[in-house]
Enzyme design. Structure first.
Site, PDB file in Angstrom:
ATOM      1  N   HIS A 174      13.279 -16.950   1.120  1.00 39.15           N
ATOM      2  CA  HIS A 174      12.174 -16.967   2.079  1.00 39.15           C
ATOM      3  C   HIS A 174      11.216 -15.806   1.857  1.00 39.15           C
ATOM      4  CE1 HIS A 174      10.886 -17.161   6.600  1.00 39.15           C
ATOM      5  NE2 HIS A 174       9.950 -17.563   5.785  1.00 39.15           N
ATOM      6  N   GLU A 202      13.742 -34.236 -10.940  1.00 38.55           N
ATOM      7  CA  GLU A 202      14.301 -32.899 -11.179  1.00 38.55           C
ATOM      8  C   GLU A 202      15.781 -32.959 -11.556  1.00 38.55           C
ATOM      9  OE1 GLU A 202      13.746 -30.705  -7.523  1.00 38.55           O
ATOM     10  OE2 GLU A 202      13.883 -32.554  -6.360  1.00 38.55           O
ATOM     11  N   ASP A 204      13.603 -26.848 -11.347  1.00 39.28           N
ATOM     12  CA  ASP A 204      14.977 -27.328 -11.209  1.00 39.28           C
ATOM     13  C   ASP A 204      15.400 -28.160 -12.416  1.00 39.28           C
ATOM     14  OD1 ASP A 204      15.868 -26.118  -8.940  1.00 39.28           O
ATOM     15  OD2 ASP A 204      15.290 -27.728  -7.585  1.00 39.28           O
ATOM     16  N   CYS A 222       4.955 -30.162 -11.003  1.00 33.96           N
ATOM     17  CA  CYS A 222       4.797 -28.931 -10.217  1.00 33.96           C
ATOM     18  C   CYS A 222       5.895 -27.960 -10.628  1.00 33.96           C
ATOM     19  CB  CYS A 222       4.849 -29.218  -8.719  1.00 33.96           C
ATOM     20  SG  CYS A 222       6.353 -30.004  -8.145  1.00 33.96           S
TER      21      CYS A 222
END
Length: 757
Positions: free
Chosen positions: A363, A604, A628, A675
């Site tokens: 975060h 992914e 990922d 992305c």
């Protein structure tokens, strides 16, 4: 032997200095193996020497005074071979070198084992006996195990200790360098501001007191406060506990007496440590003594000691947690930087952050990106306790931190910062220009967002929509699952800000690696566990509320697109689409005026690569999550500093996978985007353009650089570059070829800055 080894590791783990670490090793190993000598020689890469750093059995006067060249003596021989050397009579070996200062002439048998950490020879651990004998297989195996177990702890001690041997951790330019992982791109030079979590005994730095008497007074006041607290608890529980159970509180009170812990702490303060550091020293030493006891009752006392220490520390920190002033270029440093800590430093004075724990997905890393702060995460060997007030360089591009950098290093990084600022100013004019090649091929550039702060950055950089809106961020900052109305308000803000451009919202993507505080998920392997679409399909009540909020937020705007994460099979796609359709129909029946949004899937999971044709029949677009996908393809956790160097978006296997996806859906009606970090790198963007990707999504700060690269080349240039790298065998070869080509095209200044550039 296993118990002995565990105890040695445990004791080393709690050592507060390099010298203490070495002292524990030589004492405990000598006792465990019942040898006459145990010594540790550490490698000094700067001088190519092995220095005798500590010993039990050799002359004490020779410690830190005796050294051998890297190719000299039996110690050097062990280092060269990188394997154990076990000799019955060391003196008869051709590599034997007699060192009179050590007094080792009376010892004949020799067993030396290299200490290796991440392919680096840290040193050699040696045991010796007077008797002529070969150490048996069990003894050799034990010492090898000790060496392997202690290598990481010793590397940490070397990094955090003050030693002449720190040069082994430096590059060609002086200045201690600590490796982590990239949290946020960018470079910052400033002064370290260390903030430790309240009442954490393991994170308190040693520090010279400004006023010894004042520190003693503060400590005595804190001690008195804890005594009062314990007395009050004892009084309140008097009717509910037996005399035997209440004896624990009396024991606590005795530990706090001035003649016990209290006096020891005061002595440490007088010796030159502030109250908090002195307290931690004393508490750690006593706790370790109890932890190493064979008696279960005494082992439990270690917990009591630590509990008392934390209670006293909490009172000390209440008096000391606020700062009068912060340096202008403050680098926030902590064992684990939290969002609350970011708020402690005035925004205009905060230049960057460094966190021992955490990852690029944490975060606080997301917040740092939104604030444009260079950040390095996962710096496991960082000497936090010694950094406060030190000058730091934070290199978010390379994921490294330099402490006390040399003038030469400061000059070089200053030049990089100036070049970066000049480039960014030079790119400001293209914000409103289209992202298209010289021959007119358009490649829309979108942004990854997740916070309200991202909106302004994205629009200022000329984003053509949102390619990935991370909906989990509102969930992460809440104390419960946000309601439909709360989610709708957040989503509406994003959709309105970018209207009429598309906003692709990814449904909730949480899991063991991104758990919510109110929905904990504990798994042995979170990356392969219960996460993404797997969770939301198992909890349709959460999924439907989120989808309804998205759809309501899009009323009258119709620029919403919905994307499903972590898809690994067709049934997940069809089940999710059915739920979205159900929510859509329900809202239409309720009178909400809606247009059915486009639905897409994130690619992914490696298995999905081979089903893109089938998946494309059910959805409107595919978006490759390159971060990922890369880590799954290479079996590398990019947030683990031990293996982060193996993670590369330019690995030939990754490039081939991306090209395979593009080729397989080339003739379908399904749009294809990507992305991730690869999209935000001009080198990667050029390759993806050539592969046939329709659009790219990236962090806003990278968008101008990528757009400039696209606008300055022909599509055939990109195709030629792709052809030249697809047959290469390593990431290094790929990157070298790309750099040469970009230099020929006049685009080299758009590459991320580095000292080697």
């Amino acid at each position: 032997m296993l118990k002995t080894l565990q105890r040695i590791v445990q004791e080393v783990n709690s050592a507060r200095s390099l010298d203490e670490t070495l002292s524990i090793i030589v004492r405990r190993v000598r006792r465990a193996m019942r040898t006459d000598v145990c010594s540790v020689y550490l490698s000094d890469d700067g001088n190519q020497n092995y220095v005798l750093m500590d010993s039990m059995g050799l002359n004490k006067e020779s410690i830190k005074q005796v050294s051998l060249k890297a190719d000299q003596g039996l110690v050097g021989y062990v280092g060269q071979r990188e394997e154990p050397v076990n000799l019955e009579d060391a003196t008869s070996h051709p590599n034997y070198v007699y060192l009179a200062e050590t007094g080792e002439e009376k010892f004949h048998s020799f067993l030396g084992v290299p200490i290796i950490h991440q392919r680096r020879i840290l040193g050699v651990i040696v045991v010796q006996d007077k008797e002529k004998r070969r150490f048996d297989e069990g003894e050799e195996a034990f010492l090898v195990t000790v060496s392997a177990q202690l290598a990481g702890l010793l590397a940490h001690s070397l990094a955090t200790g003050i030693s002449l041997l720190q040069d082994s951790y430096l590059g060609s330019i002086r200045g201690s360098c600590f490796k982590g992982v990239e949290g946020t791109s960018g470079i910052a030079v400033g002064t370290a501001v260390v903030i430790q979590p309240l009442a954490n005994l393991d994170t308190v730095p040693d520090r010279k007191p400004e006023d010894t008497d004042s520190e003693i007074v503060q400590f005595r006041e804190a001690l008195a406060s804890v005594r009062n607290d314990i007395h009050e608890v004892n009084r309140r529980l008097a009717q509910r506990l037996s005399e035997e159970e209440r004896a624990l509180f009396e024991a606590y009170q005795r530990m706090l007496d001035d003649s016990a812990l209290g006096q020891e702490v005061i002595s440490k303060i007088k010796e030159g440590n502030w109250a908090q550091g002195a307290l931690c020293q004393v508490v750690t030493r006593h706790a370790r003594f109890f932890e190493l006891s064979e008696d279960d009752y005494l082992k439990e006392r270690a917990t009591d000691i630590r509990d008392l220490g934390r209670r006293v520390l909490a009172y000390l920190q209440k008096k000391d947690q606020s700062r009068d002033a912060f340096p202008n270029q403050a680098i926030l440093v902590s064992e684990e930087v939290t969002p609350a800590m970011l708020g402690e430093v005035p925004k205009e004075q905060l230049a960057g952050l460094v966190s021992v724990q955490g990852s690029s997905n944490s975060h606080v890393a997301i917040l740092a990106r939104a604030m444009g702060l260079p950040a390095v995460m996962g710096t496991v060997d960082l000497p936090v306790a010694a950094l406060d007030g030190q000058q730091l360089i934070v290199d978010g591009y390379q994921g490294v931190v330099f402490n006390s950098p040399s003038d030469e290093l400061l000059i070089q990084y200053g030049q990089l910062i100036q070049a970066e600022e000049k480039l960014q100013k030079g790119l400001e004019h293209i914000a409103g220009l289209p992202s298209e090649t010289l021959d007119g091929y358009k490649m829309p550039l979108m942004v990854n967002t997740g916070l309200a702060q991202d909106i302004t950055h994205s629009l200022n950089h000329g984003a053509e929509g949102v390619g990935l809106y991370r909906t989990e961020v509102p969930f992460m900052i809440s104390e419960r699952f946000p309601s439909e109305g709360e989610q709708q308000a957040v989503y509406r803000e994003q959709l309105e800000a970018f209207f009429p451009q598309p906003v692709i919202m990814r449904t909730l993507d949480i899991g063991g690696d991104k758990a919510l505080p109110y929905f904990p998920i504990n798994e042995a392997n979170p990356f392969l566990g219960w996460r993404g679409i797997r969770i939301t399909l198992d909890h349709p009540e959460v999924f439907l509320v989120q989808v309804r909020a998205m759809l309501r937020a899009s009323e009258g705007l119709d620029n919403l697109q919905i994307m499903l994460p972590m898809v690994s099979n067709i049934p997940e796609v069809t089940e999710a689409i059915a739920l979205i359709e159900r929510a859509f129909q329900e809202l239409c029946q309720e009178g909400v005026s809606l247009r059915r949004p486009d639905i897409g899937v994130m690619i992914e999971v490696p298995g999905a690569i081979y089903q893109v044709n089938q998946i494309a029949r059910y959805v409107d677009f595919l978006s490759v999550g390159s971060n990922d996908l890369t880590q799954y393809l290479l079996a590398v956790d990019r947030n683990n500093p031990r293996v982060a160097d193996l993670y590369s978006s330019f690995h030939p296997a990754v490039l081939n996978a991306l090209y395979t996806i593009a080729r397989n859906i080339k003739h379908s009606d399904c749009r294809l985007s990507l992305c991730g970090e690869l999209a935000g790198d001009p080198r990667g963007a050029i390759l993806l353009l050539a592969m046939g990707y329709d659009s790219l999504s990236m962090n806003a700060v990278n968008l101008p650089r990528v757009k400039s690269a696209i606008r300055r080349l022909h599509r055939r240039d990109a195709a030629q570059l792709l052809d030249s790298v697809m047959h290469l065998e390593t990431s290094e070869q790929v990157l070298k070829q790309i750099s040469l080509t970009m230099d020929e095209l006049g685009l080299s200044q758009l590459l991320q800055p580095s000292l080697s550039a």
